[in-house]
Design an enzyme around this catalytic site. Structure first.
Site, short mmCIF file in Angstrom:
data_model
loop_
_atom_site.label_atom_id
_atom_site.label_comp_id
_atom_site.label_asym_id
_atom_site.label_seq_id
_atom_site.Cartn_x
_atom_site.Cartn_y
_atom_site.Cartn_z
N ASP A 135 0.82 -1.22 0.00
CA ASP A 135 0.00 0.00 0.00
C ASP A 135 0.85 1.26 0.00
O ASP A 135 0.41 2.32 -0.44
CB ASP A 135 -0.95 0.01 1.20
N LYS A 180 -1.33 -5.18 4.01
CA LYS A 180 -2.38 -5.66 4.90
C LYS A 180 -1.83 -6.25 6.20
O LYS A 180 -0.82 -6.95 6.19
CB LYS A 180 -3.21 -6.71 4.14
O1 MRU Z 1 -7.69 -2.99 2.95
P1 MRU Z 1 -7.44 -3.42 1.54
O2 MRU Z 1 -8.21 -4.62 1.15
O3 MRU Z 1 -7.58 -2.27 0.57
O4 MRU Z 1 -5.89 -3.83 1.54
C1 MRU Z 1 -5.32 -4.27 0.35
C2 MRU Z 1 -3.90 -4.67 0.47
O5 MRU Z 1 -3.30 -4.63 1.51
C3 MRU Z 1 -3.23 -5.04 -0.83
O6 MRU Z 1 -2.26 -6.02 -0.62
C4 MRU Z 1 -2.55 -3.79 -1.42
O7 MRU Z 1 -3.46 -2.72 -1.47
C5 MRU Z 1 -2.01 -4.04 -2.77
S1 MRU Z 1 -3.25 -4.29 -3.98
C6 MRU Z 1 -2.48 -4.56 -5.47
#
Ligand code: MRU
Length: 365
Positions: A244, A255
């Site tokens: 992220d 995550k």
């Molecule tokens: O809370 P989320 O579902 O938006 O978290 C998503 C993640 O952590 C993904 O691994 C990250 O955004 C990369 S998506 C290509």
């Protein structure tokens, strides 16, 4: 042939009717429901509630979102339009704090109309629309490119462990962490993928396993606390995760639970790869300590997915949505411009140099 989840666009734009079209991911895997949105409040809510989620998909949705919101601006001149645009941009930017793609996309949208005083409000809206479409199209290209680079790190038959969902459901196509797997499968390769269920919102169980299974990949869902045993059994040759926000030193937010997977992988001598586009790399921050970590409601942990509440009422709940994996635990960072290896303080700069050169080349055409 029956339609698979891979046939649905995660995030799309109905150009004729000016609507953001997304899959409501809170209903997956049982129900595939498409939402058609054009109000900024609905788009904000879709991002906050994870109806559309995953860093790149959030960026694309926000880009279309701020364009659609700009259609509500009633302004006579540039200054008035730009001031209203900024309010709408700030509003959408407050939907989620960790994924830097959200801010990256919204800043790109702002840059596309900054100082365009020669333009009427209608012309400014046209510029915003074109920029949102460009962000969307680039997202598809960058996933494919990440997939190609990622594929060089694995071989036919490998076991791969992934956490959360960094697949097609998190991007416009293919995904980041899952892109090498989707591409490999299209070329006749086979992998055995373990998807951590990813408490508390279950992106691994509900989303990753769904898209992989529907794409014909040998997929096994495990509870998060089972990652160690599958690694110990020798079933995992590589870990692929998304991100992220990556700091300049290579620390990577993803995550919640990702850093634990990286620590386990190090223990068992398994390479741990982070895959993400350069739009997820935030060179303005030196280390992961500067990455804001989203805190989410405790109900997501205590009752959201259960028939009955699973923790006593009134008990304290800690629910950080992300954690930061120390750069020392990361074997490589795979981007659309190549693979960065440690030391990341140097290699990430090289990646951005390559990106600038590629852009220069495009401009020269
Ligand atoms: O809370 P989320 O579902 O938006 O978290 C998503 C993640 O952590 C993904 O691994 C990250 O955004 C990369 S998506 C290509």
């Amino acid at each position: 042939m029956a339609k698979s989840i891979m046939d649905y666009p995660t995030v799309d734009f109905d150009r004729e009717n000016n609507k953001l079209v997304i899959i409501d991911q809170t209903k997956l895997p049982e129900t595939i429901e498409m939402l058609r949105l054009d109000k900024q409040e609905d788009i904000f809510e879709a991002i906050y509630l994870l109806k559309v989620r995953g860093a790149p998909a959030i960026g694309v949705a926000a880009a279309y979102g701020v364009y659609l919101a700009s259609r509500e601006i009633d302004a006579v001149d540039y200054d008035e339009f730009f001031a209203e645009f900024k309010k709408k941009k700030d509003y959408l930017a407050s939907s989620r704090p960790t994924a830097v793609n959200l801010f990256w996309a919204l800043n790109r949208m702002e840059a596309s109309i900054a100082d365009r005083r020669d333009k009427t409000p209608d012309e400014l809206r046209e510029l915003l629309r074109a920029e949102a479409i460009a962000i969307h199209e680039e997202d598809i290209w960058m996933c494919k490119s990440i997939g190609e680079y990622g594929l060089t790190l694995i071989k036919d038959g490998d076991g791969i462990l992934t956490h959360c969902n960094a697949g097609q459901l998190a991007t416009s196509k293919y995904g980041t962490a899952l892109a090498p797997i989707h591409l490999g499968v299209e070329r006749g390769m086979q992998f055995k993928v373990f998807t951590d269920e990813t408490r508390p919102l279950l992106q691994g169980a509900r989303l990753s396993s769904f898209e992989l299974h529907e794409h014909g990949v040998d997929t096994t869902v495990i509870c998060d606390n089972m990652a160690s045993i599958v690694m110990k059994n020798g079933w995992v040759q590589a870990c692929f995760v998304g991100c992220d926000r990556i700091a300049a030193n290579g620390d990577a937010a993803n995550k919640i639970g990702t850093s634990g997977v990286a620590i386990l992988a190090k223990h068992y001598g398994i390479p741990f790869y982070v895959l993400g586009p350069t739009s997820t790399i935030d060179m303005s921050i030196a280390t992961g300590d500067e990455i804001p970590i989203e805190q989410r409601p405790g109900e997501e942990v205590t009752e959201m997915w259960y028939k009955l509440r699973m923790a006593p009422r009134g008990v304290k709940v800690y629910n950080p949505a992300f954690d930061v994996t120390d750069h020392e635990l990361i074997s490589a960072i795979v981007t659309e411009y190549g693979i960065a290896r440690p030391p990341y303080s140097e290699s990430l700069k090289e990646i951005f140099k390559k990106k600038a050169q590629a852009r220069q080349g495009d401009l020269g055409k």
